[in-house]
Write a protein that holds these residues in place. Structure first.
Motif, short mmCIF file in Angstrom:
data_model
loop_
_atom_site.label_atom_id
_atom_site.label_comp_id
_atom_site.label_asym_id
_atom_site.label_seq_id
_atom_site.Cartn_x
_atom_site.Cartn_y
_atom_site.Cartn_z
N MET A 1 0.83 -1.21 0.00
CA MET A 1 0.00 0.00 0.00
C MET A 1 0.86 1.26 0.00
O MET A 1 0.59 2.21 -0.72
CB MET A 1 -0.92 0.01 1.24
N GLN A 2 1.93 1.23 0.82
CA GLN A 2 2.79 2.41 0.91
C GLN A 2 3.49 2.65 -0.43
O GLN A 2 3.57 3.77 -0.90
CB GLN A 2 3.80 2.20 2.04
N LEU A 3 3.96 1.57 -1.07
CA LEU A 3 4.65 1.72 -2.35
C LEU A 3 3.70 2.23 -3.44
O LEU A 3 4.09 2.98 -4.32
CB LEU A 3 5.24 0.38 -2.80
N PHE A 4 2.45 1.76 -3.39
CA PHE A 4 1.47 2.15 -4.41
C PHE A 4 0.69 3.38 -4.01
O PHE A 4 -0.23 3.79 -4.70
CB PHE A 4 0.49 0.98 -4.65
N ALA A 5 1.05 3.95 -2.85
CA ALA A 5 0.38 5.15 -2.33
C ALA A 5 -1.13 4.95 -2.22
O ALA A 5 -1.92 5.83 -2.56
CB ALA A 5 0.69 6.36 -3.19
N VAL A 6 -1.53 3.77 -1.77
CA VAL A 6 -2.94 3.53 -1.48
C VAL A 6 -3.12 3.73 0.02
O VAL A 6 -2.48 3.06 0.82
CB VAL A 6 -3.34 2.09 -1.87
N GLN A 7 -3.97 4.70 0.36
CA GLN A 7 -4.12 5.01 1.78
C GLN A 7 -5.07 4.04 2.45
O GLN A 7 -6.24 3.96 2.10
CB GLN A 7 -4.66 6.45 1.94
N THR A 8 -4.54 3.30 3.41
CA THR A 8 -5.39 2.39 4.20
C THR A 8 -5.09 2.63 5.67
O THR A 8 -4.25 3.46 6.01
CB THR A 8 -5.08 0.92 3.89
N PHE A 9 -5.76 1.87 6.53
CA PHE A 9 -5.54 2.04 7.96
C PHE A 9 -4.08 1.78 8.32
O PHE A 9 -3.48 2.52 9.09
CB PHE A 9 -6.44 1.07 8.74
N THR A 10 -3.52 0.75 7.73
CA THR A 10 -2.17 0.36 8.10
C THR A 10 -1.16 1.45 7.74
O THR A 10 -0.32 1.82 8.57
CB THR A 10 -1.79 -0.96 7.40
N THR A 11 -1.24 1.97 6.52
CA THR A 11 -0.32 3.05 6.16
C THR A 11 -0.67 4.29 6.96
O THR A 11 0.21 5.07 7.33
CB THR A 11 -0.39 3.36 4.66
N GLY A 12 -1.96 4.46 7.24
CA GLY A 12 -2.41 5.62 8.01
C GLY A 12 -1.79 5.65 9.40
O GLY A 12 -1.33 6.69 9.86
N ILE A 13 -1.75 4.49 10.05
CA ILE A 13 -1.17 4.41 11.39
C ILE A 13 0.31 4.81 11.32
O ILE A 13 0.80 5.63 12.11
CB ILE A 13 -1.30 2.98 11.95
N TYR A 14 0.99 4.27 10.32
CA TYR A 14 2.41 4.55 10.15
C TYR A 14 2.64 6.05 9.91
O TYR A 14 3.48 6.67 10.55
CB TYR A 14 2.92 3.72 8.97
N ASN A 15 1.84 6.60 9.00
CA ASN A 15 2.05 8.00 8.64
C ASN A 15 1.61 8.95 9.76
O ASN A 15 2.24 10.00 9.95
CB ASN A 15 1.31 8.33 7.35
#
Lengths: 548, 346
Positions: A217-231
């Motif tokens: 998700m992070q590589l494809f810049a798809v915003q999900t909960f998991t990348t959201g928590i990280y960011n």
């Protein structure tokens, strides 16, 4: 229970405290989520939440139907029909599991992006000048993410569907045939409904992996909960916000945990013992056999063979240029972390499984079960849950030391490998515990009683009876933990000490700098390590395949 | 109604069914009896159309004598494990094979549930009902599409002894009532005898003997048949000049039979056992098994051969008693184990 032979002794205490220790991150998330006040929650709801929800919905739907279609159809072909190459495809279909989502994503980005070989070739053939001249499906997109995850997660569904089809009593399909139903009719009315619980388990597992996926998700810049928590954590150091996102994500995941557990219970009725379990496979005509083979090759080709081949090619092209000392130090770090975690995990997992078995108290069983939930927690959630209490501890310790002795201790634990290993244990202890538990189940309580009646104490019994019998499961547990730690990305990214990296985090680092070819040696190593559990699974697969 | 002609099924080298011929009348109840592995289940599956024959034909008379290929609605199968669909309720299991409108299906299901007296289980799931009930539902489901022939593969062997006896009777009545023909495959001779009018005895893929149960017991065609159905003593015999020499004396047998005879078969109840002084005795009592209604006495003959004799429970024998054995009835077999025709009893 008063009649219990074992008093509430050291074993119960040990099991309970271990369980509580590894459940610590979960409690810390709840506490932190509540500390931010209402405005944080409201802010999340109005800003990022709708996007996360929308992306998550499409991801679930896309990966769900993708894994379902590929998994069930290949599972059916492998278990019910006969075609040349079937035996090879039976295990080859598991190979995509060796690819972590972020690595297959990296390979396809390199292959399909604007400057990649595919588009370059197309431009050459058709004389296109720039991206305005043609349309090419963008790989770094929601659709791309769905495709990537479907390609590497479908083996969960395949594996469970295949076993379910094989375990169905062969006479059921014959009974359907005798009642004048066609093969297609029988499939949809008998075989598929009977396999449904197993298929739901497989899809639930794939869904949980999707919800937990960070790298793709992070590589494809798809915003999900998991990348959201990280960011939210790294971008804004907003702990309450990240904790609240974590809890929302866990709510989603708990739905799938429930679905998975429920379906496993349902399965019991549908796999009754039968006298005749060996199916007569459908013999396919030549054309159909070729189609079936192609159909099975397709997901293996795109989910394993092609990306693995490209990685090998890129690695051989680029290895002279990369810093090999860097590679070896990263590999050393990965092996060290994975090895230490595997040893500790197996040891603690065994202790807890044994403690839980000895105990007749429900409290202890529940505590032990709590630990097994850690496996369903996505990496960023675990990392956050571990980070917060240790940071609090460091701050409190520092303040107290300054006050009392006038010395500053700084960050004692934060940013050390200790925290990282602890986070790995929270996440992967369930693997070791579960394997040890199912291994223990095969040792009857009579064996324990015999050992006790011959004058051995608990420790001696564990050493002389259980461990030798458990050797196989213990090795398997250690291997599974080892490999999962090697592949782990988000928690390592969030918790690794300064100037420290593993194979996974370095590969990801290269990828974010668009140095994908340089990363190929790192990626290839992770994939090769990832093959071990696949080989292990394949051995189990052989055991479930009836001889005919 | 159905005929098998030279039916053969081979798996590689092994011929599970070889050159089998069979003719079944409308409404007839037939049993195929044989030990496990004799090919009887394969034969049944060939008739069902679940297996494709390697050679030969299965002919349904009403289909203009055409060879049947694959299963058809005219034949139904009752499986050993009943094979009820675990995810469908009892009604839906029965309705599964019925074609027609919803109300027609409903009507047929009710009819059949009434026939097997299990109306109250309509909405239950298979795992919620007992083995005996599952068995009756399996029969009801097989009857649902109104087949003319019911094929049953060891349908009672999954039930305990008492239930087996009761269900065998009940299901026989149900099938007779429906007017279907039945082929029952079993390894249990009592089951074959009580269920059907005609028994086919099968061994190593071949038909050994066809007939009523009494015929097979009284006049077994081969030595193997004599010991598969009932108890049998096999004793060696040899032709000497004008009569047949046996361990229990010279026997008066026509020369053309006696010259070929190698083995005599005597049922335990066909021996006559009397006590005799040492000089006249031709055997010694070695074992005595008392079982209430009868007594089985093991005798070692002077020739060294051991035989089992059924004796009256009123005469008590002691071990090592010298006895004189004669046979009231015996059958002669040649060196191939085939019965020599034309001579049955003394």
């Amino acid at each position: 229970m008063k009649s219990s032979v074992h008093s509430f002794g050291s074993w119960n205490l040990l099991t309970l405290s271990l369980a509580l220790l590894f459940a610590l991150p979960f409690f810390s998330l709840i506490v932190t989520a509540g500390s931010g006040g209402e405005n944080v929650w409201g802010h999340l709801l109005s800003t990022v939440m709708p996007g996360y929800l929308k992306n998550t919905f499409w991801l679930m739907l896309g990966v769900g139907s993708g894994t379902l279609l590929i998994g069930v159809s290949t599972g059916w072909l492998i278990s019910m029909t006969e075609f040349p190459g079937r035996r090879m495809m039976e295990w080859a279909l598991l190979l995509p599991l060796a690819f972590p989502g972020y690595i297959i994503a990296m390979v396809y980005v390199e292959l399909l992006e604007f400057s990649g070989p595919v588009q370059e070739q197309l431009r050459l053939w058709f004389g296109w000048q720039n991206y305005m001249d043609y349309w090419f499906p963008p790989i770094a997109s929601l659709g791309g993410a769905i495709t990537m995850l479907s390609l590497v997660l479908f083996p969960y569904v395949y594996l469970l569907a295949r076993t379910a089809f094989l375990q169905q009593s062969a006479t059921l399909m014959e009974a359907s045939r005798m009642l004048d139903k066609s093969a297609v009719n029988s499939f949809f009315m008998i075989a598929l409904p009977l396999a449904r619980p197993a298929i739901v388990v497989g899809v639930s597992l794939a869904m949980m992996e999707t919800l937990a996926d960070f790298g793709t998700m992070q590589l494809f810049a798809v915003q999900t909960f998991t990348t959201g928590i990280y960011n939210t954590w790294f971008g804004a150091y907003n702990a309450p916000g990240a904790a609240q996102l974590s809890l929302s994500l866990l709510t989603f995941i708990s739905f799938f945990i429930f679905l998975e557990r429920y379906s496993r219970k349902q399965q019991r009725f549908n796999t009754q013992s039968s006298i005749k379990n060996v199916h007569t496979r459908y013999h396919l005509s030549r054309v159909r056999a070729v189609l079936a083979l192609l159909f099975c090759i397709f997901p293996v080709l795109f989910g394993f063979a092609l990306p693995a081949g490209l990685l090998i090619q890129w690695a051989t092209e680029s290895w002279r240029g990369v810093m090999l000392d860097r590679f070896f130090s990263d590999a050393g770090n990965s092996i060290l972390l994975a090895g230490v975690t595997a040893l500790l995990g197996v040891f603690i997992g065994l202790l807890m499984a044994f403690g839980s078995r000895l105990s007749k108290r429900r409290r202890v069983h529940w505590a032990a079960r709590l630990v097994s939930l850690g496996y369903t927690f996505p990496g960023p959630v675990v990392a956050l849950g571990v980070l917060l209490p240790f940071a609090w501890f460091d701050r409190t310790m520092d303040a107290w030391m300054q006050e009392t002795f006038g010395i500053t201790t700084g960050y004692l634990l934060s940013g050390t490998l200790f925290i990282l290993v602890f986070a790995y244990l929270v996440r992967f202890l369930a693997l070791a515990y579960g394997t040890a538990e199912s291994g223990l189940e095969r040792i009857t309580s009579n064996m324990e009683d015999v050992s006790r009646s011959l004058g051995k104490n608990t420790w001696q019994t564990l050493k002389q009876v259980h461990l030798p019998l458990l050797r196989g499961s213990v090795l398997a547990a250690g291997m599974l933990v080892f490999v999962d730690v090697m592949k782990e990305l988000p928690a390592t990214l969030m918790l690794q000490p300064f100037n420290f990296s593993t194979l996974a985090t370095r590969a990801y680092g290269y990828a974010t700098e668009e140095l994908l070819k340089e990363a190929s040696l790192w990626c290839l190593t992770i994939v090769v390590v990832g093959l071990f559990p696949v080989i292990f699974l394949n051995r189990q697969l052989r055991q479930t395949a009836p001889q005919n | 109604m159905i005929e098998c002609r030279n039916l053969t099924k081979s798996y590689g080298e092994l011929e599970a069914v070889s050159d089998f011929n069979l003719h079944l009348e409308e409404h007839e109840f037939l049993s195929i009896l044989g030990p496990s592995g004799c090919g009887k289940s394969t034969l049944l599956r060939l008739i069902a159309g679940l297996e494709v024959p390697s050679k030969g034909l299965v002919l349904l008379e009403e289909v203009n004598g055409k060879n049947v290929s694959g299963p058809g609605p005219d034949r139904a199968f009752v499986f050993q494990d009943f094979a009820l669909f675990p995810h469908l309720s009892i009604e839906k299991n029965i309705a599964y094979g019925v074609n027609g409108s919803r109300s027609e299906k409903q009507k047929r299901v009710e009819e059949l549930l009434k026939l097997v007296s299990l109306q109250h289980l309509a909405s239950k799931m298979p795992h919620q009902i007992s083995g005996g009930e599952q068995q009756r539902i399996a029969v009801a489901r097989a009857l649902a599409p109104r087949p003319r022939l019911i094929l049953m593969d060891e349908p009672f062997s999954n039930l305990d002894y008492k239930l087996r006896l009761q269900l065998r009777r009940e299901i026989r009545v149900i099938l007779k009532h429906e007017g279907v023909a039945t082929i029952l495959v079993t390894h249990d001779q009592v089951e074959a005898i009580t269920f059907s009018e005609r028994v086919l005895l099968m061994h190593k893929g071949k038909l050994v003997q066809a007939g009523t149960p009494e015929e097979i017991y009284q006049q077994p065609q081969t030595l193997w048949a004599s010991s598969f159905v009932g108890e049998a003593n096999h004793l060696s015999a040899e032709w000497e000049e004008t009569s047949l020499k046996s361990p229990f004396g010279f026997l008066d047998v026509p020369a053309e039979i006696g010259k070929e005879t190698r083995i005599l078969m005597v049922r335990p109840e066909d021996f006559i056992l009397v006590s005799a002084p040492d000089g006249e005795a031709n055997g010694i009592v070695k074992t005595v098994e008392f079982s209430g209604a009868a007594q089985t006495v093991g005798v070692e003959l002077k020739s060294g051969e051991k035989i089992q004799v059924s004796g009256s429970p009123h005469l008590l024998w002691n071990l090592e008693d010298p006895v004189k054995i004669t046979a009231e009835r015996y059958l002669c077999f040649n060196s191939f184990g085939d019965r020599l025709d034309g001579f049955i009893a003394k």
